[in-house]
Every structure is written in C-alpha cells, then in structure tokens.
Design a protein around this motif. Structure first.
Motif, PDB file in Angstrom:
ATOM      1  N   ASP A  19       8.640   2.425   3.024  1.00 15.20           N
ATOM      2  CA  ASP A  19       9.124   2.041   1.703  1.00 15.20           C
ATOM      3  C   ASP A  19       8.354   2.726   0.573  1.00 15.20           C
ATOM      4  N   LEU A  20       7.498   3.669   0.935  1.00 18.66           N
ATOM      5  CA  LEU A  20       6.642   4.327  -0.051  1.00 18.66           C
ATOM      6  C   LEU A  20       7.027   5.793  -0.229  1.00 18.66           C
ATOM      7  N   SER A  21       6.738   6.323  -1.391  1.00 18.35           N
ATOM      8  CA  SER A  21       6.927   7.751  -1.636  1.00 18.35           C
ATOM      9  C   SER A  21       5.794   8.538  -0.975  1.00 18.35           C
ATOM     10  N   GLY A  22       5.937   9.856  -0.960  1.00 22.56           N
ATOM     11  CA  GLY A  22       4.889  10.686  -0.366  1.00 22.56           C
ATOM     12  C   GLY A  22       3.552  10.523  -1.064  1.00 22.56           C
ATOM     13  N   GLY A  23       3.574  10.458  -2.386  1.00 20.09           N
ATOM     14  CA  GLY A  23       2.332  10.275  -3.123  1.00 20.09           C
ATOM     15  C   GLY A  23       1.690   8.929  -2.857  1.00 20.09           C
ATOM     16  N   GLN A  24       2.520   7.876  -2.731  1.00 18.80           N
ATOM     17  CA  GLN A  24       1.994   6.544  -2.433  1.00 18.80           C
ATOM     18  C   GLN A  24       1.416   6.483  -1.025  1.00 18.80           C
ATOM     19  N   GLN A  25       2.072   7.134  -0.074  1.00 16.35           N
ATOM     20  CA  GLN A  25       1.537   7.180   1.281  1.00 16.35           C
ATOM     21  C   GLN A  25       0.185   7.903   1.308  1.00 16.35           C
ATOM     22  N   GLN A  26       0.068   8.932   0.501  1.00 11.77           N
ATOM     23  CA  GLN A  26      -1.205   9.639   0.464  1.00 11.77           C
ATOM     24  C   GLN A  26      -2.315   8.752  -0.082  1.00 11.77           C
ATOM     25  N   ARG A  27      -1.993   7.926  -1.069  1.00 11.72           N
ATOM     26  CA  ARG A  27      -2.978   7.000  -1.617  1.00 11.72           C
ATOM     27  C   ARG A  27      -3.417   5.977  -0.559  1.00 11.72           C
ATOM     28  N   VAL A  28      -2.461   5.522   0.255  1.00 15.15           N
ATOM     29  CA  VAL A  28      -2.810   4.597   1.335  1.00 15.15           C
ATOM     30  C   VAL A  28      -3.773   5.282   2.308  1.00 15.15           C
ATOM     31  N   ALA A  29      -3.457   6.522   2.688  1.00 17.77           N
ATOM     32  CA  ALA A  29      -4.320   7.252   3.614  1.00 17.77           C
ATOM     33  C   ALA A  29      -5.709   7.449   3.024  1.00 17.77           C
ATOM     34  N   LEU A  30      -5.772   7.716   1.720  1.00 17.92           N
ATOM     35  CA  LEU A  30      -7.067   7.886   1.069  1.00 17.92           C
ATOM     36  C   LEU A  30      -7.846   6.575   1.062  1.00 17.92           C
ATOM     37  N   GLY A  31      -7.175   5.486   0.732  1.00 19.04           N
ATOM     38  CA  GLY A  31      -7.853   4.190   0.736  1.00 19.04           C
ATOM     39  C   GLY A  31      -8.351   3.810   2.116  1.00 19.04           C
ATOM     40  N   ARG A  32      -7.544   4.069   3.143  1.00 17.47           N
ATOM     41  CA  ARG A  32      -7.958   3.755   4.515  1.00 17.47           C
ATOM     42  C   ARG A  32      -9.175   4.582   4.923  1.00 17.47           C
ATOM     43  N   ALA A  33      -9.227   5.855   4.488  1.00 22.80           N
ATOM     44  CA  ALA A  33     -10.359   6.707   4.839  1.00 22.80           C
ATOM     45  C   ALA A  33     -11.634   6.289   4.111  1.00 22.80           C
ATOM     46  N   LEU A  34     -11.488   5.775   2.892  1.00 23.49           N
ATOM     47  CA  LEU A  34     -12.658   5.452   2.074  1.00 23.49           C
ATOM     48  C   LEU A  34     -13.169   4.026   2.259  1.00 23.49           C
ATOM     49  N   ILE A  35     -12.389   3.157   2.905  1.00 22.19           N
ATOM     50  CA  ILE A  35     -12.734   1.740   2.977  1.00 22.19           C
ATOM     51  C   ILE A  35     -14.077   1.506   3.654  1.00 22.19           C
ATOM     52  N   SER A  36     -14.447   2.366   4.577  1.00 21.85           N
ATOM     53  CA  SER A  36     -15.721   2.197   5.278  1.00 21.85           C
ATOM     54  C   SER A  36     -16.886   2.827   4.533  1.00 21.85           C
ATOM     55  N   ARG A  37     -16.625   3.376   3.353  1.00 25.99           N
ATOM     56  CA  ARG A  37     -17.653   4.011   2.531  1.00 25.99           C
ATOM     57  C   ARG A  37     -18.469   5.028   3.329  1.00 25.99           C
ATOM     58  N   PRO A  38     -17.812   6.062   3.862  1.00 23.85           N
ATOM     59  CA  PRO A  38     -18.537   7.060   4.648  1.00 23.85           C
ATOM     60  C   PRO A  38     -19.454   7.900   3.761  1.00 23.85           C
ATOM     61  N   THR A  39     -20.423   8.531   4.376  1.00 25.07           N
ATOM     62  CA  THR A  39     -21.269   9.473   3.638  1.00 25.07           C
ATOM     63  C   THR A  39     -20.448  10.656   3.161  1.00 25.07           C
ATOM     64  N   VAL A  40     -19.532  11.112   4.022  1.00 26.05           N
ATOM     65  CA  VAL A  40     -18.728  12.294   3.711  1.00 26.05           C
ATOM     66  C   VAL A  40     -17.269  12.020   4.064  1.00 26.05           C
ATOM     67  N   LEU A  41     -16.365  12.371   3.162  1.00 23.90           N
ATOM     68  CA  LEU A  41     -14.942  12.327   3.453  1.00 23.90           C
ATOM     69  C   LEU A  41     -14.456  13.753   3.668  1.00 23.90           C
ATOM     70  N   LEU A  42     -13.829  13.985   4.808  1.00 23.14           N
ATOM     71  CA  LEU A  42     -13.303  15.299   5.164  1.00 23.14           C
ATOM     72  C   LEU A  42     -11.795  15.287   4.948  1.00 23.14           C
ATOM     73  N   LEU A  43     -11.299  16.219   4.153  1.00 25.11           N
ATOM     74  CA  LEU A  43      -9.878  16.256   3.803  1.00 25.11           C
ATOM     75  C   LEU A  43      -9.270  17.567   4.284  1.00 25.11           C
ATOM     76  N   ASP A  44      -8.305  17.465   5.181  1.00 26.55           N
ATOM     77  CA  ASP A  44      -7.660  18.644   5.755  1.00 26.55           C
ATOM     78  C   ASP A  44      -6.301  18.850   5.090  1.00 26.55           C
ATOM     79  N   GLU A  45      -6.235  19.798   4.151  1.00 26.71           N
ATOM     80  CA  GLU A  45      -4.997  20.081   3.408  1.00 26.71           C
ATOM     81  C   GLU A  45      -4.361  18.781   2.912  1.00 26.71           C
ATOM     82  N   PRO A  46      -5.085  17.966   2.136  1.00 25.67           N
ATOM     83  CA  PRO A  46      -4.582  16.635   1.781  1.00 25.67           C
ATOM     84  C   PRO A  46      -3.336  16.635   0.913  1.00 25.67           C
ATOM     85  N   LEU A  47      -3.071  17.743   0.210  1.00 26.51           N
ATOM     86  CA  LEU A  47      -1.921  17.778  -0.697  1.00 26.51           C
ATOM     87  C   LEU A  47      -0.784  18.642  -0.174  1.00 26.51           C
ATOM     88  N   GLY A  48      -0.943  19.134   1.037  1.00 26.96           N
ATOM     89  CA  GLY A  48      -0.003  20.115   1.564  1.00 26.96           C
ATOM     90  C   GLY A  48       1.414  19.622   1.743  1.00 26.96           C
TER      91      GLY A  48
END
Length: 381
Positions: free
Chosen positions: A157-186
């Motif tokens: 039910d989400l747009s591509g941009g909204q899905q990307q925000r969900v993926a970003l939030g899921r990756a950041l929720i654990s507060r990692p030292t480093v976030l690795l992004l592989d072609e995040p806007l592709g």
C-alpha cells in the motif's frame, strides 16, 4: 554512546597505506584485496580511514569493485588479504552478526505480510527487546523517517519512496555504528530520487551515524557525501570532497567520469615556475600546476582537463588558452545551456553557459574562439 553525541560535523575521509587505528575512525581498511577463483581481482589494495559520523560514497561504474568493498565491510564477502576495523576492532574474520553494521539494499526487501511498524521493529524483536520498549523505539524511528501516519499499512500500500523510508528505518532501528547502503536510490524515479537525496542526508546528519553508500551516480555521490572514493578497475582512483573531485580530478578516468570536463592531450614541452606548457600539433596549452603536484617529465605525453563551465566563447586577451572551433549543437537544460564545438576530428569541446535563449546566435558550422585561463586547467596524472 548515544548517536547524537557521536556526530562530528565536517569530518572527512582520508586514504593511507599505513596508519594507527584510532577511535575517531568508525571504519578502517588497510591493504584490502578480494580475488575470486580464476584469479579475478575484484578489489586491489583498498586503503581508507572513514571518520566517525561521516557520509562516504563509493562511486564508479559497474564492475569496479565498489559493491564488493561494501560487502566486505559488512561481512557478506570474505577478505582475501588485508584487514578491516570497525571502531578500532579487527572484524576481518567475524561474521555479519558480530559486526555493528546494518545494510540497506536497493530492493528494500521488506516483509510483505508485516505492517510498517512491524517491519521497523523486527530486528528489536529478534534481539528480545520487551514489547513496550520495542514499540517506543519503533515509533520514534517511524517519526524520524516521516511515516507515522502510515505505521499500520503494508508495503503493497506504499509508494516506492515510502517503502524506501521503511527500509531505512528498519536498518537504523538498531543504531548500528555504520549503515551500508547499496544503490539505495536506484529503484526510484527521478523526482523521488531528488527528494530522497535530501532526506537521506538530513537523517544522516540528525542521527550522526556513519553512512557508506555505493552508487554509480555522480549526482548522488557529489550531492550527499562528505567524502567520495572514486573507483575503477578494482582500484581507488581518487579520494576527496565533492568539490575536490569535481574541480581537481587527478586522473584521466576521474576527469572523464566526473562532471562535464573537456580533455586535451599533448607533449609537455616546458615548465616555468608553476606554469606548464603542453603542445599538440599547432596548439599550445598552458596549465597552472600547484607546488608538489607536478609529476611529469619534460618531453612526456600528458593529458589535461578543463571544466565546461570554465570555458568561455569569444576573444579574451586575459586568458592564456584559446582555440578555434566549429559550432555543432546546443544541449538545453533550462537556463543552463551546453554549446558543443568541434575542435578536431572526433574531438568535441563543451561550453556551459547561463543565458537567455534570445542571446543564442550560433549557426551550425560557425567558427568561434574558445578561451580559458591557465588556472582553470588541470594536469592529469
């Protein structure tokens, strides 16, 4: 340490072959190589020190080794030789689960049967965080990525941009030292990509976590990253800020890959003070070379680069370089126009100019003089 206290603005990335691992660096790679069966060398002697809280882009064409490097940092690829350190700890041989990193993929890889909230809180659930605290952290993260009103929706039910925000939030929720992004806007269309570039940089600055992003888009790299590592053929071609990479390319590859640069070749015939003279057929080019950046011998073949926005049309006596060329075409990008001239067979020179269309007077085949200063040219290694 809380992420906000870890953020250090203005930090840059440096490359070095030998160094002492220091706590100010979140990621350090020393002499890292990756060789696949058949002696295929994917990464060769990769050295970098990435400072805490910085946004770094690995930029280059497909197959240059940037994604392999990212995967080695995250533990998804084994290192053939060399060492990788995260926050001063040698993690070269540790599995991904024992590295304080998170990865965000181009495909987003969301759970289709889970809501936005459930997707974001998933890693906390796997770590055994109790429900009340898990909900609080997930709601805070969803607010950070501006999805509070969509917390109960499913990915379909989400747009591509909204899905990307969900993926970003899921990756950041654990507060990692480093976030690795592989072609995040592709996978986003142009307008969404432009908006998300701003959002990614804003979020990174707000939380202060180190971001390392792989991209083949120079616009993405130069717009978002504090420091850019340009790669080609498995090796680092140049490392620097966006301005340094764009204005002072060091190699022919970087000059061709980054920006809108015009390239010329010739023989280095003399060096007088800081001015180098290059000759090609009947043309002479003058290049201002900063102290310590001249590595060529007189008589050698060299290449030089000059940005399209540094070239002007018409006769300018105060500029050392001038050539005669023939008008071919104009590329329109709103108020910015790029005029294309032919200098020699199969050798075209581009001139970027801001002007009104009513001032355009060139006719195909018309002769014009093109000029630029010695300081605008860069002698390439």
């Amino acid at each position: 340490m809380e992420p906000h206290s870890r953020h250090i603005k203005g930090r840059k990335l440096t490359t070095t072959a030998r160094f002492t691992v220091m706590p100010d660096y979140d990621v350090v790679l020393t002499d890292v190589c990756k060789t696949y069966p058949g002696d295929t060398r994917a990464v060769i002697d990769f050295n970098a020190s990435i400072e805490r809280g910085s946004f770094v882009a690995l930029l280059g064409p497909s197959g240059c080794g940037k994604t392999t490097t990212l995967r080695m940092i995250g533990g998804l690829e084994e290192v053939t030789t060399g060492k990788i350190y995260l926050s001063g700890q040698d993690v070269t041989d540790l599995p991904p689960s024992q590295r304080d990193t998170a990865m965000m993929f181009q495909s987003f890889a969301l759970f289709p049967h889970r809501t936005v909230l459930q997707n974001v809180e998933f890693s906390l659930k796997m770590r055994g965080i109790e429900p009340t605290e898990r909900l609080r952290q997930a709601q805070d993260m969803i607010a950070l990525v501006d999805l509070t009103e969509l917390a109960g929706r499913y990915p379909r039910d989400l747009s591509g941009g909204q899905q990307q925000r969900v993926a970003l939030g899921r990756a950041l929720i654990s507060r990692p030292t480093v976030l690795l992004l592989d072609e995040p806007l592709g996978s986003l269309d142009y307008s969404l990509r432009q908006a998300m570039m701003v959002e990614l940089k804003k979020i990174q600055q707000e939380i202060g976590i180190t971001f390392i992003m792989v991209t083949h888009s120079q616009q993405e790299a130069l717009s978002m990253a504090d420091s850019v590592i340009v790669m080609s053929d498995a090796v680092i071609q140049q490392t620097g800020t966006s301005r340094e990479i764009n204005e002072m390319p060091r190699t022919r590859f970087v000059a061709e890959f980054i920006g809108n640069n015009n390239l010329f070749e010739g023989i280095l015939t003399s060096v007088s003070g800081s001015i180098a003279l290059i000759e090609h057929d009947d043309s002479m080019f003058y290049v201002s070379v900063p102290d310590g950046q001249h590595h060529h011998t007189v008589g050698s073949s060299v290449s030089l680069s000059v940005r399209a926005d540094c070239v002007v049309t018409g006769h300018h006596p105060d500029m050392a370089n001038r050539i005669d060329a023939t008008y071919v075409a104009t590329e329109y990008l709103g108020s910015l126009e790029t005029d294309v001239f032919q200098f020699a067979p199969k050798h075209y020179v581009q001139v970027e100019q801001h002007r009104d269309s009513k001032n355009r007077v060139y006719q195909v085949g018309e002769k014009e003089t093109l000029c630029w200063s010695a300081a605008s040219a860069v002698l390439l290694n």
